[in-house]
Design a protein around this motif. Sequence first.
Motif, PDB file in Angstrom:
ATOM      1  N   LEU A 276       0.842  -1.195   0.000  1.00 53.43           N
ATOM      2  CA  LEU A 276       0.000   0.000   0.000  1.00 53.43           C
ATOM      3  C   LEU A 276       0.875   1.242   0.000  1.00 53.43           C
ATOM      4  N   ASN A 277       0.544   2.204  -0.873  1.00 48.34           N
ATOM      5  CA  ASN A 277       1.223   3.499  -0.885  1.00 48.34           C
ATOM      6  C   ASN A 277       0.187   4.612  -0.817  1.00 48.34           C
ATOM      7  N   ILE A 278       0.492   5.649  -0.042  1.00 50.07           N
ATOM      8  CA  ILE A 278      -0.452   6.729   0.237  1.00 50.07           C
ATOM      9  C   ILE A 278       0.126   8.055  -0.241  1.00 50.07           C
ATOM     10  N   TRP A 279      -0.732   8.949  -0.729  1.00 49.17           N
ATOM     11  CA  TRP A 279      -0.340  10.297  -1.134  1.00 49.17           C
ATOM     12  C   TRP A 279      -1.411  11.287  -0.664  1.00 49.17           C
ATOM     13  N   ASP A 280      -1.157  12.575  -0.806  1.00 49.18           N
ATOM     14  CA  ASP A 280      -2.158  13.586  -0.487  1.00 49.18           C
ATOM     15  C   ASP A 280      -3.320  13.498  -1.475  1.00 49.18           C
ATOM     16  N   ASP A 281      -4.522  13.868  -1.017  1.00 45.03           N
ATOM     17  CA  ASP A 281      -5.726  13.746  -1.843  1.00 45.03           C
ATOM     18  C   ASP A 281      -5.553  14.389  -3.220  1.00 45.03           C
ATOM     19  N   VAL A 282      -5.968  13.675  -4.258  1.00 39.26           N
ATOM     20  CA  VAL A 282      -6.067  14.236  -5.606  1.00 39.26           C
ATOM     21  C   VAL A 282      -7.437  13.868  -6.163  1.00 39.26           C
ATOM     22  N   SER A 283      -8.022  14.779  -6.948  1.00 45.34           N
ATOM     23  CA  SER A 283      -9.348  14.527  -7.504  1.00 45.34           C
ATOM     24  C   SER A 283      -9.290  13.961  -8.915  1.00 45.34           C
TER      25      SER A 283
END
Length: 426
Positions: A276-283
């Motif tokens: 699992l990799n996480i980033w800041d919200d993108v739309s």
Amino acid sequence: YSWDNDYMIGWNREEYVFFGDYNATYSFEDEDIGTTDTSIGFVDVVSSYDVEIVGSLAGHKKVIQMTADGGSGNFYDSFDTQTLGSVEFWFYIDELGNNYWEFYLMSGGSPAVWVIFTTAQEIKFRDGAGWDVIDTYIDNKWFHLKIDFDCGTDTYDVYIDGVLKATGFDFQNVQTTLDRWHLGGWTVDSGDYISTDAIDYSWSPGYSNGRNRLTTNDDILGHYPASHSFPFDDVGTNPVDWVVDETGGTVNIISSIGEHRKVLELDDTGDVIHALNIWDDVSSGTIEFWARFTDVTKALYIHISDGAWGSSTTGVNFGMLTGNFAYYTVATGWVNIVAINNDIWYHVKIDFECGADSYKGLSADKFYITVDGVQYGAYNFRNTLNNLNRITLFTDTFNNFISYFDAIDYSWDPYYSTGRNLNPTT
């Protein structure tokens, strides 16, 4: 000509002129040779010693060199306050005739991390109130130093040339934040010098672990450039910046397979495993990657989701199963997109749109899948979402097959361009 601003000794003997420039927050490629002291963009304050940009030093182009005058001196860079992070840089010491060079990470004038380079060629770090020798150095040779710090625990870890040398060392002084990179010397003999290059901060746009170690053919050739291409992850370890579950197998970096170097391997030997990799919200945006499977009759799922750990909601529900790339919605179940085969690398691109911005012509909660340059869709999200912030690669209860991933790239990476991970660096 030696007076050329990009001159480097023997540079016209090299095939690739970009070698010697190191990717970092501060690598000085835009500084003029001979620029001194606070005229150098990185340098905020200089005390006593001479600080100058020199054209080249032992394979590095455009480096900072600080030359002693027999007394004590230093220079430093002030950065925005940080509570935790990583600092990476290169250092090079010529013959040290007297006393020591020193490096600090500080809050104002109060040190948290303190290292000294001694005349006995020791690298000594402060651990609370005491000193520990964690390595040695050689005169006239570049070394890479990385420090991970955490003001929440007032501790730090140290890596030298990519090898973990110390973990959980205590700050010299308790600090709530750090804001200064500081290099100096204590009564070092006149004419002795220390050099530094490619100073990198983890809070800088585009940072990735070890990116400023990209210095030689061996480091970069054969890697596919991307947000996550794993060039400096150690073989046999979990991928840096990814969360893994190895309940039913292993999730590790391997050295190579099928002409791809440093690859993420998910080896399912009995039950569910995931990465699992996480980033800041993108739309909206694009994710590109390479994928390969030993048995396409099994199942590997790819969820691009939003939410907190353990309670996320899936938008793009994609995967490999029964010999196909396929997608899933509640209304349709699994729908095949294109047939695939064992032991072949496939390049996959996913374009997605959560809202009304019509990214790539997509309407809300839609996505395209492109496999080896052929676009399919648009397809519906599994759930309506405003943003996406994570990708999960995971298996089911099948066993005895392996999935490989490489060059996972995000369009919100500052260095992204469409298809940059299609070909290896050559």
